[in-house]
Every structure is written in structure tokens, then in C-alpha cells.
Design a protein around this motif. Structure first.
Motif, PDB file in Angstrom:
ATOM      1  N   SER A 110       0.825  -1.214   0.000  1.00 57.52           N
ATOM      2  CA  SER A 110       0.000   0.000   0.000  1.00 57.52           C
ATOM      3  C   SER A 110       0.855   1.257   0.000  1.00 57.52           C
ATOM      4  N   LEU A 111       2.031   1.220   0.609  1.00 52.05           N
ATOM      5  CA  LEU A 111       2.942   2.363   0.601  1.00 52.05           C
ATOM      6  C   LEU A 111       3.401   2.656  -0.821  1.00 52.05           C
ATOM      7  N   LEU A 112       3.787   1.623  -1.542  1.00 57.55           N
ATOM      8  CA  LEU A 112       4.211   1.802  -2.931  1.00 57.55           C
ATOM      9  C   LEU A 112       3.050   2.275  -3.791  1.00 57.55           C
ATOM     10  N   SER A 113       1.889   1.686  -3.582  1.00 57.38           N
ATOM     11  CA  SER A 113       0.707   2.040  -4.362  1.00 57.38           C
ATOM     12  C   SER A 113       0.298   3.502  -4.138  1.00 57.38           C
ATOM     13  N   GLU A 114       0.255   3.923  -2.889  1.00 53.95           N
ATOM     14  CA  GLU A 114      -0.098   5.317  -2.585  1.00 53.95           C
ATOM     15  C   GLU A 114       0.984   6.278  -3.063  1.00 53.95           C
ATOM     16  N   GLY A 115       2.242   5.843  -2.985  1.00 53.95           N
ATOM     17  CA  GLY A 115       3.360   6.695  -3.360  1.00 53.95           C
ATOM     18  C   GLY A 115       3.444   7.015  -4.840  1.00 53.95           C
ATOM     19  N   VAL A 116       2.680   6.314  -5.653  1.00 55.31           N
ATOM     20  CA  VAL A 116       2.643   6.622  -7.088  1.00 55.31           C
ATOM     21  C   VAL A 116       1.923   7.947  -7.332  1.00 55.31           C
ATOM     22  N   SER A 117       1.029   8.330  -6.409  1.00 49.95           N
ATOM     23  CA  SER A 117       0.254   9.552  -6.615  1.00 49.95           C
ATOM     24  C   SER A 117       0.492  10.645  -5.580  1.00 49.95           C
ATOM     25  N   ARG A 118       1.071  10.297  -4.413  1.00 52.79           N
ATOM     26  CA  ARG A 118       1.344  11.326  -3.407  1.00 52.79           C
ATOM     27  C   ARG A 118       2.488  10.871  -2.512  1.00 52.79           C
TER      28      ARG A 118
ATOM     29  N   ILE B 173       7.933   8.808  -3.142  1.00 51.25           N
ATOM     30  CA  ILE B 173       7.576  10.109  -3.705  1.00 51.25           C
ATOM     31  C   ILE B 173       7.197   9.917  -5.165  1.00 51.25           C
ATOM     32  N   PRO B 174       6.023  10.425  -5.558  1.00 50.86           N
ATOM     33  CA  PRO B 174       5.577  10.235  -6.950  1.00 50.86           C
ATOM     34  C   PRO B 174       6.397  11.093  -7.916  1.00 50.86           C
ATOM     35  N   PRO B 175       6.224  10.852  -9.207  1.00 48.98           N
ATOM     36  CA  PRO B 175       6.912  11.691 -10.188  1.00 48.98           C
ATOM     37  C   PRO B 175       6.538  13.162  -9.986  1.00 48.98           C
ATOM     38  N   HIS B 176       7.516  14.053 -10.116  1.00 51.08           N
ATOM     39  CA  HIS B 176       7.269  15.492 -10.087  1.00 51.08           C
ATOM     40  C   HIS B 176       8.294  16.179 -10.962  1.00 51.08           C
ATOM     41  N   ARG B 177       8.360  17.481 -10.926  1.00 52.72           N
ATOM     42  CA  ARG B 177       9.176  18.218 -11.907  1.00 52.72           C
ATOM     43  C   ARG B 177      10.652  17.847 -11.896  1.00 52.72           C
ATOM     44  N   CYS B 178      11.201  17.442 -10.754  1.00 54.58           N
ATOM     45  CA  CYS B 178      12.621  17.075 -10.708  1.00 54.58           C
ATOM     46  C   CYS B 178      12.894  15.681 -11.273  1.00 54.58           C
ATOM     47  N   HIS B 179      11.947  14.810 -11.128  1.00 51.72           N
ATOM     48  CA  HIS B 179      12.092  13.447 -11.690  1.00 51.72           C
ATOM     49  C   HIS B 179      10.722  13.023 -12.216  1.00 51.72           C
ATOM     50  N   ARG B 180      10.415  13.558 -13.389  1.00 51.60           N
ATOM     51  CA  ARG B 180       9.079  13.424 -13.986  1.00 51.60           C
ATOM     52  C   ARG B 180       8.645  12.015 -14.342  1.00 51.60           C
ATOM     53  N   HIS B 181       9.581  11.170 -14.656  1.00 51.49           N
ATOM     54  CA  HIS B 181       9.226   9.846 -15.160  1.00 51.49           C
ATOM     55  C   HIS B 181       9.553   8.729 -14.170  1.00 51.49           C
ATOM     56  N   SER B 182       9.903   9.107 -12.943  1.00 48.53           N
ATOM     57  CA  SER B 182      10.325   8.109 -11.955  1.00 48.53           C
ATOM     58  C   SER B 182       9.581   8.251 -10.638  1.00 48.53           C
ATOM     59  N   VAL B 183       9.369   7.116 -10.013  1.00 47.02           N
ATOM     60  CA  VAL B 183       8.931   7.094  -8.630  1.00 47.02           C
ATOM     61  C   VAL B 183      10.213   7.035  -7.811  1.00 47.02           C
ATOM     62  N   ARG B 184      10.308   7.898  -6.799  1.00 48.60           N
ATOM     63  CA  ARG B 184      11.505   7.918  -5.955  1.00 48.60           C
ATOM     64  C   ARG B 184      11.193   7.208  -4.640  1.00 48.60           C
ATOM     65  N   ILE B 185      12.027   6.234  -4.312  1.00 49.31           N
ATOM     66  CA  ILE B 185      11.919   5.536  -3.040  1.00 49.31           C
ATOM     67  C   ILE B 185      13.158   5.899  -2.234  1.00 49.31           C
ATOM     68  N   ILE B 186      12.939   6.486  -1.080  1.00 52.45           N
ATOM     69  CA  ILE B 186      14.055   6.850  -0.208  1.00 52.45           C
ATOM     70  C   ILE B 186      14.130   5.797   0.885  1.00 52.45           C
ATOM     71  N   VAL B 187      15.296   5.168   0.983  1.00 52.97           N
ATOM     72  CA  VAL B 187      15.515   4.147   2.005  1.00 52.97           C
ATOM     73  C   VAL B 187      16.552   4.674   2.997  1.00 52.97           C
ATOM     74  N   ARG B 188      16.306   4.367   4.268  1.00 55.53           N
ATOM     75  CA  ARG B 188      17.194   4.845   5.331  1.00 55.53           C
ATOM     76  C   ARG B 188      17.578   3.681   6.235  1.00 55.53           C
ATOM     77  N   SER B 189      18.802   3.728   6.694  1.00 57.75           N
ATOM     78  CA  SER B 189      19.278   2.757   7.678  1.00 57.75           C
ATOM     79  C   SER B 189      20.274   3.474   8.573  1.00 57.75           C
ATOM     80  N   ALA B 190      20.814   2.761   9.541  1.00 58.38           N
ATOM     81  CA  ALA B 190      21.819   3.350  10.423  1.00 58.38           C
ATOM     82  C   ALA B 190      23.055   3.775   9.636  1.00 58.38           C
ATOM     83  N   ALA B 191      23.296   3.125   8.502  1.00 60.16           N
ATOM     84  CA  ALA B 191      24.468   3.440   7.679  1.00 60.16           C
ATOM     85  C   ALA B 191      24.275   4.684   6.817  1.00 60.16           C
ATOM     86  N   GLY B 192      23.034   5.153   6.656  1.00 56.73           N
ATOM     87  CA  GLY B 192      22.774   6.326   5.826  1.00 56.73           C
ATOM     88  C   GLY B 192      21.493   6.172   5.044  1.00 56.73           C
TER      89      GLY B 192
END
Length: 147
Positions: A65-73, A83-102
Motif C-alpha cells: 500500500s505504501l508503494l501504491s499510494e506513493g505513485v500519486s502522493r 515520492i511520486p513523479p514530479h518536476r525534478c524526476h518526472r518519469h520516476s517514482v523515488r523511493i528513499i531508504v534509510r538505515s543506520a548506515a545512511g
């Protein structure tokens, strides 16, 4: 470039090969092979598996559901944001992953994500995930872990 879907013969899983553009602070971006995977035995989750090297892959498991919702908001808190496509990356869905390493930003073609999600919806329609959980198996796994 994406590859066609593959799945289990019984139609219970979906695998989609994609290219992920990885952006890490202060480093040059790189493209890596990756897979988006879904299996009806874990109907609420998807897996993003990065890289295929001799040392293995890096897997991120998070809510479908996170991936599904993230396509639009923009959605998510904690270790995974979508993060859905927007002016900085119009054709891509951006997934930000975080861990203790960065953290890292992973850009995947929006069309590939949409096609993957459509296929998962055919395997397990949204809202019916609970019908695909084997409660006996879950309880057995929980009991085995408490010993």
C-alpha cells in the motif's frame, strides 16, 4: 530497461526486473539491476531487491500500500518513503531508504512501478489481503520464535 513479468506457475507471485538509479549524498549516481517482487503468501508486502553481485542483494521489504499510494502522493515515515513523479524526476517514482548506515534515493521508472502494481492487484486485489494469510502458519512461526 525493464524485463517482462515472471511469476509462479500457480499465479501467486510477481517478479519484475527493473533498473534502479541510486543517488547517495556526495557520490555520483549509479544504475543497478533490481527486482520488484510480490508473493501472495505475504500479501501486504513487496520487496525491492537491489543489485545482483557475488555478495548477494540488498532487500527492502515494505508495504504494498505504501508503494501504491506513493505513485500519486508522497507517503511514508521511518525507513522507507515513496515520492511520486514530479518536476525534478518526472518519469520516476523515488523511493528513499534509510538505515543506520545512511540513506539513498532510488529512482524507478513510474511506468514499471505502475505495471508491477497492476499485476500484484490481479494476484491479490487490494482489500482482500487478509483472505490470503495462512493464520496457522503465522501462529506456528510465532510460537517457534518464542521457544
Amino acid at each position: 530497461m525493464t524485463q517482462p513479468f515472471s511469476g509462479a506457475p500457480d499465479g501467486t507471485s510477481v517478479t519484475h526486473e527493473v533498473v534502479v538509479h541510486v543517488v547517495v549524498a556526495d557520490l555520483q549516481s549509479a544504475s543497478l539491476p533490481a527486482e520488484l517482487r510480490y508473493d501472495s503468501t505475504d500479501p501486504y508486502a513487496v520487496c525491492l531487491s537491489l543489485g545482483w553481485t557475488a555478495t548477494g542483494t540488498v532487500d527492502w521489504v515494505f508495504a504494498r500500500s505504501l508503494l501504491s499510494e506513493g505513485v500519486s502522493r508522497p507517503v511514508g515515515v521511518g525507513d522507507v518513503l515513496v515520492i511520486p513523479p514530479h518536476r525534478c524526476h518526472r518519469h520516476s517514482v523515488r523511493i528513499i531508504v534509510r538505515s543506520a548506515a545512511g540513506s539513498a534515493a532510488l529512482d524507478i521508472a513510474a511506468s514499471a512501478v505502475a505495471a508491477f502494481l497492476a499485476h500484484t492487484d490481479r494476484v491479490v486485489p487490494p482489500g482482500t489481503e487478509g483472505l490470503h494469510i495462512d493464520l496457522d502458519r503465522v501462529v506456528a512461526e510465532l510460537m517457534a520464535g518464542s521457544e
